[in-house]
Motif scaffolding. Structure first.
Motif, PDB file in Angstrom:
ATOM      1  N   SER A  65       1.073  -0.993  -0.541  1.00 16.09           N
ATOM      2  CA  SER A  65       0.034  -0.132   0.056  1.00 16.09           C
ATOM      3  C   SER A  65       0.231   0.848  -0.390  1.00 16.09           C
ATOM      4  O   SER A  65       2.121   1.440   0.393  1.00 16.09           O
ATOM      5  CB  SER A  65      -0.771   0.191   1.360  1.00 16.09           C
ATOM      6  N   ASP A  66       0.781   1.980  -0.713  1.00 12.09           N
ATOM      7  CA  ASP A  66       1.266   3.276  -0.664  1.00 12.09           C
ATOM      8  C   ASP A  66       0.248   4.199   0.884  1.00 12.09           C
ATOM      9  O   ASP A  66       1.607   5.088   0.752  1.00 12.09           O
ATOM     10  CB  ASP A  66       0.228   5.112  -1.569  1.00 12.09           C
ATOM     11  N   GLN A  67      -0.582   3.828   1.495  1.00 15.61           N
ATOM     12  CA  GLN A  67      -0.293   4.139   3.069  1.00 15.61           C
ATOM     13  C   GLN A  67      -1.098   3.781   3.667  1.00 15.61           C
ATOM     14  O   GLN A  67      -2.058   2.988   4.159  1.00 15.61           O
ATOM     15  CB  GLN A  67      -1.289   5.181   2.629  1.00 15.61           C
ATOM     16  N   PRO A  68       0.068   2.732   3.973  1.00 15.25           N
ATOM     17  CA  PRO A  68       0.212   1.265   4.803  1.00 15.25           C
ATOM     18  C   PRO A  68      -0.176   1.901   6.368  1.00 15.25           C
ATOM     19  O   PRO A  68      -0.396   3.285   7.076  1.00 15.25           O
ATOM     20  CB  PRO A  68       1.300   1.297   5.101  1.00 15.25           C
ATOM     21  N   PRO A  69      -0.813   1.591   7.392  1.00 18.75           N
ATOM     22  CA  PRO A  69      -1.079   1.531   8.780  1.00 18.75           C
ATOM     23  C   PRO A  69       0.055   2.367   9.205  1.00 18.75           C
ATOM     24  O   PRO A  69       1.747   1.988   9.356  1.00 18.75           O
ATOM     25  CB  PRO A  69      -1.386   0.287   9.960  1.00 18.75           C
ATOM     26  N   CYS A  71       1.741   5.382   8.526  1.00 22.99           N
ATOM     27  CA  CYS A  71       2.729   6.266   7.986  1.00 22.99           C
ATOM     28  C   CYS A  71       2.720   6.327   6.350  1.00 22.99           C
ATOM     29  O   CYS A  71       1.418   4.988   5.971  1.00 22.99           O
ATOM     30  CB  CYS A  71       4.147   5.483   7.908  1.00 22.99           C
ATOM     31  N   ASN A  72       3.046   6.933   5.368  1.00 26.76           N
ATOM     32  CA  ASN A  72       2.672   6.568   3.352  1.00 26.76           C
ATOM     33  C   ASN A  72       4.379   6.744   2.571  1.00 26.76           C
ATOM     34  O   ASN A  72       5.394   6.546   3.891  1.00 26.76           O
ATOM     35  CB  ASN A  72       3.009   8.450   2.945  1.00 26.76           C
ATOM     36  N   PHE A  77       7.556   4.912  -5.310  1.00 16.74           N
ATOM     37  CA  PHE A  77       6.440   3.878  -5.009  1.00 16.74           C
ATOM     38  C   PHE A  77       5.548   4.734  -5.486  1.00 16.74           C
ATOM     39  O   PHE A  77       4.829   5.308  -5.596  1.00 16.74           O
ATOM     40  CB  PHE A  77       6.396   3.097  -3.697  1.00 16.74           C
ATOM     41  N   GLY A  78       4.258   2.765  -6.065  1.00 19.49           N
ATOM     42  CA  GLY A  78       2.934   3.597  -6.528  1.00 19.49           C
ATOM     43  C   GLY A  78       2.362   3.741  -5.787  1.00 19.49           C
ATOM     44  O   GLY A  78       2.604   2.944  -4.478  1.00 19.49           O
ATOM     45  N   HIS A  79       0.880   4.316  -6.493  1.00 16.08           N
ATOM     46  CA  HIS A  79       0.063   4.177  -5.522  1.00 16.08           C
ATOM     47  C   HIS A  79      -1.066   3.464  -5.806  1.00 16.08           C
ATOM     48  O   HIS A  79      -1.907   3.334  -6.618  1.00 16.08           O
ATOM     49  CB  HIS A  79      -1.412   5.902  -6.340  1.00 16.08           C
ATOM     50  N   SER A  80      -0.957   2.359  -4.634  1.00 17.32           N
ATOM     51  CA  SER A  80      -1.057   0.803  -5.670  1.00 17.32           C
ATOM     52  C   SER A  80      -1.293   0.677  -4.239  1.00 17.32           C
ATOM     53  O   SER A  80      -0.777   0.584  -3.128  1.00 17.32           O
ATOM     54  CB  SER A  80      -0.524   0.570  -6.317  1.00 17.32           C
TER      55      SER A  80
END
Length: 352
Positions: A65-69, A71-72, A77-80
Protein backbone atom coordinates in the motif's frame (compact mmCIF):
# COMPACT_ATOMS: atom_id res chain seq x y z
CA UNK A 1 -17.17 -5.75 -3.78
CA UNK A 2 -18.25 -2.09 -3.59
CA UNK A 3 -18.42 -0.52 -0.11
CA UNK A 4 -20.58 2.52 0.52
CA UNK A 5 -19.32 5.69 2.26
CA UNK A 6 -20.35 6.80 5.73
CA UNK A 7 -22.90 9.58 5.20
CA UNK A 8 -25.57 10.91 7.52
CA UNK A 9 -27.86 12.04 4.71
CA UNK A 10 -28.20 8.49 3.36
CA UNK A 11 -27.94 6.85 6.79
CA UNK A 12 -24.99 4.59 5.97
CA UNK A 13 -22.36 3.51 8.50
CA UNK A 14 -19.62 3.15 5.89
CA UNK A 15 -19.55 -0.63 6.33
CA UNK A 16 -22.37 -1.68 3.97
CA UNK A 17 -21.50 -3.17 0.60
CA UNK A 18 -22.58 -4.75 -2.67
CA UNK A 19 -21.03 -8.09 -3.58
CA UNK A 20 -20.93 -10.10 -6.82
CA UNK A 21 -19.38 -13.55 -7.11
CA UNK A 22 -17.88 -15.37 -10.09
CA UNK A 23 -21.28 -16.88 -10.96
CA UNK A 24 -22.83 -13.42 -11.25
CA UNK A 25 -24.81 -13.68 -8.01
CA UNK A 26 -25.36 -10.23 -6.48
CA UNK A 27 -25.84 -9.78 -2.75
CA UNK A 28 -25.54 -7.02 -0.16
CA UNK A 29 -24.20 -6.90 3.37
CA UNK A 30 -27.82 -7.04 4.48
CA UNK A 31 -28.23 -10.39 2.70
CA UNK A 32 -25.11 -11.67 4.45
CA UNK A 33 -26.12 -9.99 7.72
CA UNK A 34 -22.43 -9.17 8.16
CA UNK A 35 -20.79 -5.79 7.58
CA UNK A 36 -17.44 -5.49 5.83
CA UNK A 37 -15.41 -5.43 9.07
CA UNK A 38 -16.91 -8.71 10.35
CA UNK A 39 -14.04 -11.21 10.91
CA UNK A 40 -16.22 -14.05 9.61
CA UNK A 41 -17.71 -12.06 6.73
CA UNK A 42 -16.78 -12.17 3.04
CA UNK A 43 -13.60 -10.12 3.43
CA UNK A 44 -12.59 -11.52 6.83
CA UNK A 45 -12.91 -15.12 5.65
CA UNK A 46 -10.79 -14.34 2.58
CA UNK A 47 -8.03 -12.97 4.82
CA UNK A 48 -8.23 -15.83 7.32
CA UNK A 49 -4.86 -17.37 6.26
CA UNK A 50 -3.18 -14.12 7.40
CA UNK A 51 -4.67 -14.27 10.90
CA UNK A 52 -1.83 -16.37 12.31
CA UNK A 53 1.75 -15.88 13.44
CA UNK A 54 2.81 -19.34 12.32
CA UNK A 55 2.94 -19.63 8.53
CA UNK A 56 2.74 -23.05 6.82
CA UNK A 57 5.86 -24.16 4.94
CA UNK A 58 4.51 -23.55 1.43
CA UNK A 59 2.54 -20.39 2.21
CA UNK A 60 3.58 -16.82 1.44
CA UNK A 61 1.98 -13.37 1.35
CA UNK A 62 2.68 -9.72 0.57
CA UNK A 63 0.50 -6.79 1.67
CA UNK A 64 1.29 -3.56 -0.17
CA UNK A 65 0.00 0.00 0.00
CA UNK A 66 1.09 3.58 -0.59
CA UNK A 67 -0.74 4.33 2.68
CA UNK A 68 0.13 1.48 5.07
CA UNK A 69 -0.94 1.59 8.73
CA UNK A 70 0.84 4.41 10.54
CA UNK A 71 2.72 6.04 7.65
CA UNK A 72 2.85 6.90 3.95
CA UNK A 73 5.11 5.24 1.40
CA UNK A 74 7.77 7.38 -0.34
CA UNK A 75 6.41 9.04 -3.50
CA UNK A 76 8.73 6.98 -5.73
CA UNK A 77 6.51 3.96 -5.02
CA UNK A 78 3.22 3.39 -6.80
CA UNK A 79 -0.21 4.61 -5.74
CA UNK A 80 -1.34 1.01 -5.30
CA UNK A 81 -3.04 -1.10 -2.64
CA UNK A 82 -3.57 -4.83 -2.42
CA UNK A 83 -2.28 -8.17 -1.25
CA UNK A 84 -1.23 -11.51 -2.63
CA UNK A 85 -1.16 -14.77 -0.69
CA UNK A 86 -0.19 -18.12 -2.15
CA UNK A 87 0.20 -21.81 -1.42
CA UNK A 88 3.11 -22.93 -3.60
CA UNK A 89 1.62 -26.40 -4.05
CA UNK A 90 -1.81 -25.17 -5.12
CA UNK A 91 -3.32 -21.73 -5.69
CA UNK A 92 -3.33 -18.24 -4.29
CA UNK A 93 -5.40 -15.06 -4.41
CA UNK A 94 -4.73 -11.54 -5.58
CA UNK A 95 -6.86 -8.94 -3.81
CA UNK A 96 -6.79 -5.39 -5.23
CA UNK A 97 -8.51 -2.65 -3.24
CA UNK A 98 -8.52 1.10 -2.56
CA UNK A 99 -8.57 1.26 1.27
CA UNK A 100 -5.71 3.06 3.07
CA UNK A 101 -4.22 1.27 6.10
CA UNK A 102 -5.71 -2.07 5.07
CA UNK A 103 -5.26 -4.69 6.40
CA UNK A 104 -4.92 -2.73 9.62
CA UNK A 105 -3.72 -5.78 11.55
CA UNK A 106 -3.33 -9.45 10.80
CA UNK A 107 -6.09 -10.42 13.21
CA UNK A 108 -9.80 -9.83 13.76
CA UNK A 109 -9.12 -6.07 13.81
CA UNK A 110 -8.19 -6.16 10.11
CA UNK A 111 -10.45 -3.34 8.87
CA UNK A 112 -9.36 0.22 9.75
CA UNK A 113 -11.94 2.60 11.23
CA UNK A 114 -10.63 5.23 8.78
CA UNK A 115 -11.85 2.97 5.98
CA UNK A 116 -15.47 3.77 6.78
CA UNK A 117 -15.55 7.37 5.52
CA UNK A 118 -15.28 6.86 1.74
CA UNK A 119 -16.66 4.36 -0.76
CA UNK A 120 -14.12 1.67 -1.71
CA UNK A 121 -13.76 -1.24 -4.15
CA UNK A 122 -12.24 -4.73 -3.88
CA UNK A 123 -11.62 -7.51 -6.38
CA UNK A 124 -10.32 -10.93 -5.38
CA UNK A 125 -9.23 -13.51 -7.98
CA UNK A 126 -7.89 -17.03 -7.43
CA UNK A 127 -4.86 -17.95 -9.57
CA UNK A 128 -2.70 -21.03 -9.83
CA UNK A 129 0.70 -20.53 -8.20
CA UNK A 130 2.59 -20.22 -11.52
CA UNK A 131 0.62 -17.09 -12.46
CA UNK A 132 2.12 -15.27 -9.47
CA UNK A 133 5.39 -14.94 -11.35
CA UNK A 134 3.61 -12.54 -13.73
CA UNK A 135 1.66 -10.94 -10.89
CA UNK A 136 4.94 -10.34 -9.04
CA UNK A 137 6.31 -8.74 -12.22
CA UNK A 138 3.23 -6.49 -12.34
CA UNK A 139 3.83 -5.41 -8.73
CA UNK A 140 7.40 -4.50 -9.68
CA UNK A 141 6.20 -2.42 -12.64
CA UNK A 142 3.72 -0.49 -10.45
CA UNK A 143 6.43 -0.13 -7.76
CA UNK A 144 4.17 -1.57 -5.06
CA UNK A 145 5.26 -0.70 -1.52
CA UNK A 146 5.23 -3.84 0.69
CA UNK A 147 4.56 -3.13 4.36
CA UNK A 148 4.20 -6.70 5.59
CA UNK A 149 5.23 -9.98 4.03
CA UNK A 150 6.35 -13.55 4.40
CA UNK A 151 7.79 -15.06 1.21
CA UNK A 152 9.85 -18.27 1.43
CA UNK A 153 13.19 -18.29 -0.37
CA UNK A 154 12.03 -20.85 -2.96
CA UNK A 155 9.09 -18.72 -4.20
CA UNK A 156 9.15 -16.80 -7.50
CA UNK A 157 12.06 -14.35 -7.65
CA UNK A 158 9.69 -11.56 -8.72
CA UNK A 159 7.77 -11.89 -5.45
CA UNK A 160 10.99 -11.82 -3.43
CA UNK A 161 12.11 -8.72 -5.36
CA UNK A 162 8.85 -7.00 -4.38
CA UNK A 163 9.57 -7.64 -0.69
CA UNK A 164 13.05 -6.16 -1.14
CA UNK A 165 11.42 -2.99 -2.51
CA UNK A 166 13.09 -3.30 -5.88
CA UNK A 167 12.06 -0.35 -8.07
CA UNK A 168 11.49 -1.14 -11.76
CA UNK A 169 8.43 0.97 -12.68
CA UNK A 170 7.20 1.10 -16.24
CA UNK A 171 4.34 0.22 -18.54
CA UNK A 172 3.51 -3.41 -19.19
CA UNK A 173 0.45 -5.42 -20.18
CA UNK A 174 0.16 -9.10 -19.26
CA UNK A 175 -2.51 -11.71 -19.88
CA UNK A 176 -3.50 -13.79 -16.86
CA UNK A 177 -5.76 -16.79 -16.44
CA UNK A 178 -7.59 -17.51 -13.21
CA UNK A 179 -7.65 -20.94 -11.63
CA UNK A 180 -11.16 -21.35 -13.03
CA UNK A 181 -10.02 -20.43 -16.55
CA UNK A 182 -11.25 -16.83 -16.78
CA UNK A 183 -9.13 -14.34 -18.76
CA UNK A 184 -7.72 -11.23 -17.08
CA UNK A 185 -5.25 -8.56 -18.11
CA UNK A 186 -2.95 -6.65 -15.77
CA UNK A 187 -1.99 -3.17 -16.98
CA UNK A 188 0.90 -1.17 -15.53
CA UNK A 189 0.75 2.36 -16.89
CA UNK A 190 3.32 4.72 -18.38
CA UNK A 191 4.62 7.42 -16.03
CA UNK A 192 5.11 10.94 -17.41
CA UNK A 193 8.17 13.06 -16.77
CA UNK A 194 8.15 15.32 -13.72
CA UNK A 195 8.65 18.34 -16.01
CA UNK A 196 5.31 17.94 -17.82
CA UNK A 197 3.04 20.84 -16.90
CA UNK A 198 -0.60 20.75 -15.82
CA UNK A 199 -2.04 21.81 -19.19
CA UNK A 200 0.45 20.05 -21.45
CA UNK A 201 -1.41 17.54 -23.67
CA UNK A 202 1.50 15.13 -23.13
CA UNK A 203 0.29 14.65 -19.56
CA UNK A 204 -2.38 12.23 -20.77
CA UNK A 205 0.35 9.74 -21.65
CA UNK A 206 0.35 8.98 -17.91
CA UNK A 207 -3.43 8.52 -17.65
CA UNK A 208 -4.06 4.85 -16.81
CA UNK A 209 -7.65 5.05 -18.02
CA UNK A 210 -6.67 6.41 -21.44
CA UNK A 211 -4.20 3.51 -21.67
CA UNK A 212 -7.07 1.12 -20.87
CA UNK A 213 -9.31 2.79 -23.49
CA UNK A 214 -6.59 2.41 -26.11
CA UNK A 215 -5.72 -1.15 -25.08
CA UNK A 216 -9.36 -2.26 -25.43
CA UNK A 217 -10.28 0.16 -28.25
CA UNK A 218 -13.26 1.61 -26.41
CA UNK A 219 -14.33 4.80 -24.68
CA UNK A 220 -14.48 4.35 -20.90
CA UNK A 221 -16.43 5.77 -17.98
CA UNK A 222 -14.28 6.24 -14.90
CA UNK A 223 -14.81 6.61 -11.17
CA UNK A 224 -11.88 7.99 -9.17
CA UNK A 225 -11.71 10.09 -6.02
CA UNK A 226 -13.44 13.43 -6.59
CA UNK A 227 -11.32 15.50 -4.20
CA UNK A 228 -7.90 14.69 -5.66
CA UNK A 229 -5.70 17.81 -5.93
CA UNK A 230 -5.88 19.10 -9.53
CA UNK A 231 -8.34 16.39 -10.50
CA UNK A 232 -8.44 15.88 -14.25
CA UNK A 233 -11.45 16.74 -16.40
CA UNK A 234 -12.93 14.21 -18.79
CA UNK A 235 -10.76 13.55 -21.83
CA UNK A 236 -12.46 13.84 -25.21
CA UNK A 237 -9.98 12.82 -27.90
CA UNK A 238 -9.78 9.87 -30.27
CA UNK A 239 -10.81 7.80 -27.26
CA UNK A 240 -13.00 9.32 -24.54
CA UNK A 241 -12.29 9.00 -20.82
CA UNK A 242 -15.40 10.29 -19.05
CA UNK A 243 -15.53 11.05 -15.33
CA UNK A 244 -18.40 9.70 -13.24
CA UNK A 245 -19.51 12.45 -10.81
CA UNK A 246 -21.92 10.33 -8.76
CA UNK A 247 -23.26 6.80 -8.26
CA UNK A 248 -26.39 5.16 -6.89
CA UNK A 249 -26.83 1.76 -5.27
CA UNK A 250 -29.43 -0.36 -3.52
CA UNK A 251 -27.76 -1.77 -0.41
CA UNK A 252 -30.86 -3.69 0.63
CA UNK A 253 -32.82 -0.79 2.13
CA UNK A 254 -33.62 1.15 -1.02
CA UNK A 255 -31.52 3.25 -3.35
CA UNK A 256 -28.88 5.61 -1.97
CA UNK A 257 -26.67 8.09 -3.83
CA UNK A 258 -23.25 9.61 -3.27
CA UNK A 259 -20.81 11.79 -5.18
CA UNK A 260 -17.24 11.17 -6.31
CA UNK A 261 -16.01 13.44 -3.51
CA UNK A 262 -17.16 10.72 -1.09
CA UNK A 263 -15.84 7.86 -3.23
CA UNK A 264 -12.25 6.69 -2.94
CA UNK A 265 -12.74 3.77 -5.34
CA UNK A 266 -10.96 3.54 -8.71
CA UNK A 267 -12.66 1.65 -11.54
CA UNK A 268 -13.83 1.96 -15.11
CA UNK A 269 -16.23 0.31 -17.54
CA UNK A 270 -16.63 0.55 -21.29
CA UNK A 271 -18.89 3.37 -22.47
CA UNK A 272 -20.37 0.87 -24.93
CA UNK A 273 -23.42 -0.80 -23.39
CA UNK A 274 -22.61 -4.04 -25.23
CA UNK A 275 -18.96 -4.16 -24.18
CA UNK A 276 -18.54 -6.12 -20.88
CA UNK A 277 -15.16 -4.60 -19.96
CA UNK A 278 -14.57 -3.72 -16.31
CA UNK A 279 -11.31 -2.74 -14.60
CA UNK A 280 -10.52 -2.31 -10.91
CA UNK A 281 -7.63 0.10 -10.64
CA UNK A 282 -5.07 1.81 -8.39
CA UNK A 283 -4.77 5.47 -9.34
CA UNK A 284 -6.88 8.61 -9.61
CA UNK A 285 -7.14 10.92 -12.61
CA UNK A 286 -4.80 13.78 -11.62
CA UNK A 287 -1.46 14.95 -13.01
CA UNK A 288 0.30 14.08 -9.75
CA UNK A 289 -0.73 10.47 -10.32
CA UNK A 290 0.15 10.54 -14.01
CA UNK A 291 3.71 10.88 -12.69
CA UNK A 292 3.45 7.92 -10.29
CA UNK A 293 3.32 4.20 -11.07
CA UNK A 294 -0.01 2.42 -10.92
CA UNK A 295 -2.14 -0.10 -12.73
CA UNK A 296 -5.34 -2.10 -13.04
CA UNK A 297 -6.75 -5.58 -13.34
CA UNK A 298 -9.17 -5.77 -16.28
CA UNK A 299 -11.53 -8.45 -17.50
CA UNK A 300 -14.65 -8.89 -19.59
CA UNK A 301 -17.61 -10.11 -17.58
CA UNK A 302 -21.18 -9.18 -18.42
CA UNK A 303 -22.76 -9.48 -14.93
CA UNK A 304 -19.98 -7.50 -13.19
CA UNK A 305 -19.86 -4.88 -15.94
CA UNK A 306 -23.66 -4.50 -15.92
CA UNK A 307 -23.66 -4.13 -12.13
CA UNK A 308 -21.14 -1.28 -12.20
CA UNK A 309 -22.77 0.39 -15.21
CA UNK A 310 -26.03 0.31 -13.27
CA UNK A 311 -24.40 2.21 -10.42
CA UNK A 312 -23.35 5.28 -12.37
CA UNK A 313 -25.84 8.12 -12.61
CA UNK A 314 -24.25 10.19 -15.36
CA UNK A 315 -20.88 11.16 -16.83
CA UNK A 316 -19.16 14.50 -17.21
CA UNK A 317 -18.28 15.69 -20.70
CA UNK A 318 -15.45 18.16 -21.20
CA UNK A 319 -15.40 19.42 -24.82
CA UNK A 320 -13.14 22.27 -23.77
CA UNK A 321 -10.39 19.91 -22.69
CA UNK A 322 -9.84 18.20 -26.04
CA UNK A 323 -6.05 17.84 -26.48
CA UNK A 324 -6.30 15.96 -29.77
CA UNK A 325 -8.57 16.93 -32.66
CA UNK A 326 -10.63 13.92 -33.78
CA UNK A 327 -10.66 13.24 -37.53
CA UNK A 328 -13.50 14.90 -39.45
CA UNK A 329 -15.61 12.18 -41.05
CA UNK A 330 -17.66 12.37 -44.25
CA UNK A 331 -20.85 12.06 -42.20
CA UNK A 332 -19.81 15.01 -40.02
CA UNK A 333 -19.19 17.16 -43.12
CA UNK A 334 -22.50 16.02 -44.63
CA UNK A 335 -24.40 17.10 -41.52
CA UNK A 336 -22.58 20.46 -41.34
CA UNK A 337 -23.27 21.09 -45.04
CA UNK A 338 -26.96 20.26 -44.57
CA UNK A 339 -27.16 22.72 -41.69
CA UNK A 340 -25.41 25.45 -43.68
CA UNK A 341 -27.71 24.90 -46.67
CA UNK A 342 -30.68 25.31 -44.37
CA UNK A 343 -29.29 28.64 -43.25
CA UNK A 344 -28.64 29.79 -46.82
CA UNK A 345 -24.85 29.70 -46.33
CA UNK A 346 -22.03 28.19 -48.37
CA UNK A 347 -21.10 24.57 -47.95
CA UNK A 348 -17.72 23.45 -46.56
CA UNK A 349 -16.90 20.96 -49.33
CA UNK A 350 -18.94 20.31 -52.47
CA UNK A 351 -17.54 16.90 -53.31
CA UNK A 352 -14.58 14.53 -52.81
Amino acid sequence: MYKAPKLNNIETTGLEYLYIDSDGKIETSKDHNKLIDNPVGVLGNTLKPLFTTSMPKDFGFITYSDQPPGCNAPAKFGHSKGLVMMDKTRTGVWLLHSVPQFPFRRDNNFYPSTGEAKAQTFICVTFNYDEFQKIGDHLLHIAAFPFDHHVPADFHKELIDVTERTITPGEKVQDLRSAAGASFRSIAKHNINEDVKDKDPKRFEGDLYLAIAEEYNTDVKVQTWGRQHKREDSYCGLKEVLNIPSVKADLGNGEVKWTASNDHSKWCVSANANNPLICIADVNRAISQYKRPGGALCFENQPASDLFKGLLMKVTLAPGSVPVTPPVTLMMIYRINKLLHGLGLSVLVDHF
